[in-house]
Motif scaffolding. Structure first.
Motif, PDB file in Angstrom:
ATOM      1  N   ASP A   1       0.855  -1.182   0.000  1.00  0.00           N
ATOM      2  CA  ASP A   1       0.000   0.000   0.000  1.00  0.00           C
ATOM      3  C   ASP A   1       0.898   1.241   0.000  1.00  0.00           C
ATOM      4  N   PRO A   2       1.086   1.845  -1.185  1.00  0.00           N
ATOM      5  CA  PRO A   2       2.028   2.965  -1.281  1.00  0.00           C
ATOM      6  C   PRO A   2       1.658   4.149  -0.374  1.00  0.00           C
ATOM      7  N   GLU A   3       0.366   4.284  -0.018  1.00  0.00           N
ATOM      8  CA  GLU A   3      -0.038   5.416   0.833  1.00  0.00           C
ATOM      9  C   GLU A   3       0.427   5.254   2.271  1.00  0.00           C
ATOM     10  N   THR A   4       0.421   4.022   2.766  1.00  0.00           N
ATOM     11  CA  THR A   4       0.781   3.803   4.169  1.00  0.00           C
ATOM     12  C   THR A   4       2.187   3.213   4.322  1.00  0.00           C
ATOM     13  N   GLY A   5       2.734   2.641   3.238  1.00  0.00           N
ATOM     14  CA  GLY A   5       4.046   2.006   3.334  1.00  0.00           C
ATOM     15  C   GLY A   5       4.010   0.633   3.975  1.00  0.00           C
ATOM     16  N   VAL A   6       2.811   0.068   4.117  1.00  0.00           N
ATOM     17  CA  VAL A   6       2.663  -1.253   4.736  1.00  0.00           C
ATOM     18  C   VAL A   6       3.106  -2.337   3.742  1.00  0.00           C
ATOM     19  N   LEU A   7       3.838  -3.339   4.240  1.00  0.00           N
ATOM     20  CA  LEU A   7       4.302  -4.451   3.394  1.00  0.00           C
ATOM     21  C   LEU A   7       3.115  -5.244   2.863  1.00  0.00           C
ATOM     22  N   HIS A   8       3.260  -5.802   1.676  1.00  0.00           N
ATOM     23  CA  HIS A   8       2.209  -6.632   1.113  1.00  0.00           C
ATOM     24  C   HIS A   8       2.147  -7.985   1.822  1.00  0.00           C
ATOM     25  N   GLY A   9       0.924  -8.476   2.009  1.00  0.00           N
ATOM     26  CA  GLY A   9       0.740  -9.773   2.646  1.00  0.00           C
ATOM     27  C   GLY A   9       1.487 -10.893   1.937  1.00  0.00           C
ATOM     28  N   GLY A  10       1.663 -10.761   0.622  1.00  0.00           N
ATOM     29  CA  GLY A  10       2.350 -11.797  -0.143  1.00  0.00           C
ATOM     30  C   GLY A  10       3.786 -12.000   0.314  1.00  0.00           C
ATOM     31  N   ALA A  11       4.449 -10.902   0.716  1.00  0.00           N
ATOM     32  CA  ALA A  11       5.825 -11.018   1.209  1.00  0.00           C
ATOM     33  C   ALA A  11       5.844 -11.774   2.538  1.00  0.00           C
TER      34      ALA A  11
END
Lengths: 156, 165
Positions: free
Chosen positions: A51-61
């Motif tokens: 999520d580029p807005e929050t910088g949260v890592l993707h669940g896939g990683a």
């Protein structure tokens, strides 16, 4: 004898993570390496943001981190080294990982039969009492290691 | 409110395709979205970096899970009722076959699209859609409760009996 159990942490990092292209690409770091209990870190990386807005890592990683950690936990439980493959992996995302925090996965292989291994895993980002994911994995064990045996010298 | 299965127009899906590439992790995975009528297909382009087992040269299971999760989110976004980007609550992945060194595709079906939660089934395949390499079910949170209202109020029996979906 399972040759993995003789490895140091540094050697295990090379053999279990650095040779695996996707684990290497994610920058996974082996933190604890004991039979049946494995700890692996996923350092925060802007390339893995979901999520580029929050910088949260993707669940896939996180899924890849959990799958890798569970697989290593299975391999270190075996008396003789055999190839294993994930047949089922279930992950609950309890909350989003915090930006700029390393995600740590702890996996324990709690049961191995002749063909199947069962693993439980958790993930947090600094506080082990504030989990971000829990997971359960099931692995199938093969008779042999595979065609390109990286532990060829230990076959006898 | 729009009907549960009402889809956004094809042009809106086409507009979505380049948006996906703004997600850094989608680029890491080599993920792109293809449109098939008003349906979508997720595609993970093969690169050596996706390998999870160098001995048998199979794709990493985590990348297949990620492909299916991304495809499920995109599928939900093609439904007119989805107004926010869904949050993944959980995913259960079955690995069916070893995935080789070719592109992998995923197709998602929304089994239920409620007000808060959506359930999606996904299959991932390589050469033949009838021989999937992995399958998954995932559930997503569609709408978040506004801050300050997170703890649900205790409801009286009267209120419960009145509430209809």
């Amino acid at each position: 004898m399972n040759p993995l159990l003789k490895l140091t942490l540094v050697q295990a990092q090379q053999v279990m993570i650095d040779v695996v292209p996707q684990s290497h690409a994610l920058g996974l770091k082996l933190v604890e390496f004991a039979p049946s209990r494995i700890v692996v870190d996923l350092p925060y990386d802007a390339r893995l943001i979901g999520d580029p807005e929050t910088g949260v890592l993707h669940g896939g990683a996180i899924t890849t981190l959990v799958d890798s950690t569970c697989g290593i936990a299975v391999l270190t439980t075996l008396r003789t080294l055999r190839r294993c493959a994930t047949i089922d992996l279930r992950i609950d995302y309890l909350r989003a990982a915090r930006p700029n925090q390393t995600v740590r996965c702890i996996a324990e292989c709690h049961r191995v039969t002749h063909e199947i291994a069962f693993v439980r895993a958790t993930a947090h980002d600094g506080d082990s009492s504030d989990l971000l994911a829990t997971a359960a994995g099931t692995f199938v064990l093969f008779e042999t290691l595979g065609t390109h045996d990286i532990f060829g010298e230990a076959k006898t | 409110m729009s009907a549960p299965d009402e889809k956004v127009p094809a042009e809106q899906i086409d507009a979505m395709l380049p948006e996906i590439l703004k997600i850094p992790y989608a680029r890491h995975l080599g993920f792109t979205l293809l449109r098939d009528g008003t349906d979508i297909i997720g595609r993970m382009a093969y690169t050596d970096a996706l390998i999870g087992n160098p001995q048998v040269r199979a794709l990493h299971g985590g990348t297949l899970g990620a492909l299916m999760e991304l495809t499920a989110v995109c599928k939900l976004l093609t439904l007119a009722r989805t107004t926010q980007v869904p949050k993944t609550v959980g995913i259960s992945i079955e690995y069916l076959r070893s995935a080789g060194r070719v592109d992998t595709f995923a197709r998602a079906t929304v089994t239920r699209h409620g007000r808060r939660v959506a359930n999606v089934r996904i299959i991932a395949y390589q050469d033949d859609p009838l021989r999937p390499v992995a399958a998954a079910t995932a559930h997503f949170l569609l709408a978040t409760t506004p801050a300050g209202a997170r703890e649900p109020k205790p409801v009286s029996t009267g209120e419960l009996s009145r509430s209809t979906p």
